[in-house]
Design a protein around this motif. Structure first.
Motif, PDB file in Angstrom:
ATOM      1  N   HIS A  68       0.847  -1.205   0.000  1.00  0.00           N
ATOM      2  CA  HIS A  68       0.000   0.000   0.000  1.00  0.00           C
ATOM      3  C   HIS A  68       0.880   1.251   0.000  1.00  0.00           C
ATOM      4  O   HIS A  68       0.928   1.985   0.995  1.00  0.00           O
ATOM      5  CB  HIS A  68      -0.908   0.009   1.238  1.00  0.00           C
ATOM      6  N   PRO A  69       1.592   1.520  -1.098  1.00  0.00           N
ATOM      7  CA  PRO A  69       2.583   2.610  -1.090  1.00  0.00           C
ATOM      8  C   PRO A  69       2.002   4.014  -0.912  1.00  0.00           C
ATOM      9  O   PRO A  69       2.705   4.902  -0.451  1.00  0.00           O
ATOM     10  CB  PRO A  69       3.280   2.468  -2.441  1.00  0.00           C
ATOM     11  N   ASP A  70       0.752   4.211  -1.255  1.00  0.00           N
ATOM     12  CA  ASP A  70       0.151   5.550  -1.158  1.00  0.00           C
ATOM     13  C   ASP A  70      -0.969   5.618  -0.133  1.00  0.00           C
ATOM     14  O   ASP A  70      -1.837   6.487  -0.214  1.00  0.00           O
ATOM     15  CB  ASP A  70      -0.351   6.015  -2.530  1.00  0.00           C
ATOM     16  N   GLU A  71      -0.947   4.745   0.831  1.00  0.00           N
ATOM     17  CA  GLU A  71      -1.946   4.769   1.905  1.00  0.00           C
ATOM     18  C   GLU A  71      -1.421   5.676   3.022  1.00  0.00           C
ATOM     19  O   GLU A  71      -0.392   5.372   3.641  1.00  0.00           O
ATOM     20  CB  GLU A  71      -2.200   3.359   2.424  1.00  0.00           C
ATOM     21  N   PRO A  72      -2.087   6.802   3.287  1.00  0.00           N
ATOM     22  CA  PRO A  72      -1.587   7.736   4.305  1.00  0.00           C
ATOM     23  C   PRO A  72      -1.357   7.108   5.672  1.00  0.00           C
ATOM     24  O   PRO A  72      -0.386   7.450   6.353  1.00  0.00           O
ATOM     25  CB  PRO A  72      -2.675   8.812   4.367  1.00  0.00           C
ATOM     26  N   ASN A  73      -2.214   6.181   6.081  1.00  0.00           N
ATOM     27  CA  ASN A  73      -2.031   5.550   7.396  1.00  0.00           C
ATOM     28  C   ASN A  73      -0.760   4.698   7.445  1.00  0.00           C
ATOM     29  O   ASN A  73      -0.101   4.618   8.483  1.00  0.00           O
ATOM     30  CB  ASN A  73      -3.250   4.714   7.767  1.00  0.00           C
ATOM     31  N   VAL A  74      -0.410   4.088   6.335  1.00  0.00           N
ATOM     32  CA  VAL A  74       0.830   3.311   6.265  1.00  0.00           C
ATOM     33  C   VAL A  74       2.026   4.263   6.305  1.00  0.00           C
ATOM     34  O   VAL A  74       3.022   4.006   7.000  1.00  0.00           O
ATOM     35  CB  VAL A  74       0.858   2.427   4.998  1.00  0.00           C
ATOM     36  N   LEU A  75       1.928   5.374   5.583  1.00  0.00           N
ATOM     37  CA  LEU A  75       3.010   6.360   5.601  1.00  0.00           C
ATOM     38  C   LEU A  75       3.220   6.924   7.004  1.00  0.00           C
ATOM     39  O   LEU A  75       4.361   7.072   7.459  1.00  0.00           O
ATOM     40  CB  LEU A  75       2.688   7.496   4.614  1.00  0.00           C
ATOM     41  N   MET A  76       2.127   7.227   7.690  1.00  0.00           N
ATOM     42  CA  MET A  76       2.235   7.760   9.054  1.00  0.00           C
ATOM     43  C   MET A  76       2.836   6.716  10.002  1.00  0.00           C
ATOM     44  O   MET A  76       3.661   7.048  10.853  1.00  0.00           O
ATOM     45  CB  MET A  76       0.867   8.223   9.550  1.00  0.00           C
ATOM     46  N   ALA A  98       2.404  11.938   3.098  1.00  0.00           N
ATOM     47  CA  ALA A  98       1.098  11.886   3.763  1.00  0.00           C
ATOM     48  C   ALA A  98       0.396  13.239   3.657  1.00  0.00           C
ATOM     49  O   ALA A  98      -0.819  13.289   3.431  1.00  0.00           O
ATOM     50  CB  ALA A  98       1.260  11.482   5.229  1.00  0.00           C
ATOM     51  N   VAL A  99       1.146  14.330   3.784  1.00  0.00           N
ATOM     52  CA  VAL A  99       0.560  15.673   3.638  1.00  0.00           C
ATOM     53  C   VAL A  99       0.067  15.867   2.203  1.00  0.00           C
ATOM     54  O   VAL A  99      -1.009  16.440   1.980  1.00  0.00           O
ATOM     55  CB  VAL A  99       1.572  16.774   4.028  1.00  0.00           C
ATOM     56  N   GLU A 100       0.823  15.390   1.230  1.00  0.00           N
ATOM     57  CA  GLU A 100       0.394  15.495  -0.168  1.00  0.00           C
ATOM     58  C   GLU A 100      -0.924  14.761  -0.396  1.00  0.00           C
ATOM     59  O   GLU A 100      -1.796  15.251  -1.111  1.00  0.00           O
ATOM     60  CB  GLU A 100       1.452  14.899  -1.110  1.00  0.00           C
ATOM     61  N   LEU A 101      -1.048  13.598   0.207  1.00  0.00           N
ATOM     62  CA  LEU A 101      -2.243  12.776  -0.006  1.00  0.00           C
ATOM     63  C   LEU A 101      -3.447  13.255   0.798  1.00  0.00           C
ATOM     64  O   LEU A 101      -4.579  13.078   0.361  1.00  0.00           O
ATOM     65  CB  LEU A 101      -1.941  11.312   0.345  1.00  0.00           C
TER      66      LEU A 101
END
Length: 185
Positions: A68-76, A98-101
């Motif tokens: 899930h490369p663009d999932e904000p929760n994964v990025l956080m 995450a801010v971008e998304l």
């Protein structure tokens, strides 16, 4: 108590940032393995961070990032695990993405400000704080971060909120808290 009830209790504790017992961690690991859902795997990784096992959390975050490369929760989560290991510079790209998304979600901005503050980059922390406080001057966590900046000798952020802007933000906050009887239109 059923397994589902126990799992709900464990998830609630993890969301609050509490440590969980070894038995609760095993229950969560089993549920995440059985269901394989992103939500349970994220909860497991956050539990690992809460339980002072950030390396294991980072391993799980890296696996989730592949899926899930663009999932904000994964990025956080990825950033949280890196910050827990005091790898501030490595956390920043995940927070920026995450801010971008989710540009209107304040959590990544707060994390960016704290990361900059911990790295001694007061100007960058102030810039993120200005953006955050411009959006919501009543955010208590943002106020705490600002207090940290002030305590570390950083100049206070001039949020530039007019009386009209302050009033609008106050009314919006009261409306959001379901207190329409306190707000006169």
């Amino acid at each position: 108590m059923s397994t589902g009830d126990g799992l709900s209790k464990v998830r609630w504790k993890v969301e609050r940032g509490d440590r969980i017992s070894d038995d609760e961690l095993l229950l969560l690991e089993q549920a995440a393995r059985d269901a394989g859902s992103l939500s349970l795997r994220l909860t497991l990784a956050h539990a690992l961070v809460n339980n002072d096992a950030p390396r294991e959390a980072l391993e799980l975050a890296q696996a989730l990032a592949v899926e899930h490369p663009d999932e904000p929760n994964v990025l956080m989560l990825h950033a949280r695990a890196l910050v827990s290991l005091e790898r501030w510079s490595e956390a920043e790209p995940y927070l920026r993405r995450a801010v971008e998304l989710r540009p209107f979600d304040p959590e990544a901005l707060k994390a960016l400000a704290v990361t900059a503050l911990r790295r001694g980059e007061g100007a960058r922390a102030r810039a993120w704080m200005k953006e955050l406080l411009d959006r919501d001057p009543f955010d208590s966590e943002a106020q705490w971060i600002q207090a940290e900046l002030d305590a570390n000798g950083q100049a206070p952020v001039d949020v530039g909120v007019s009386l009209d802007g302050f009033t609008k933000a106050l009314v919006a906050r009261l409306d959001a808290r379901s207190t329409p009887h306190l707000v006169q239109r």
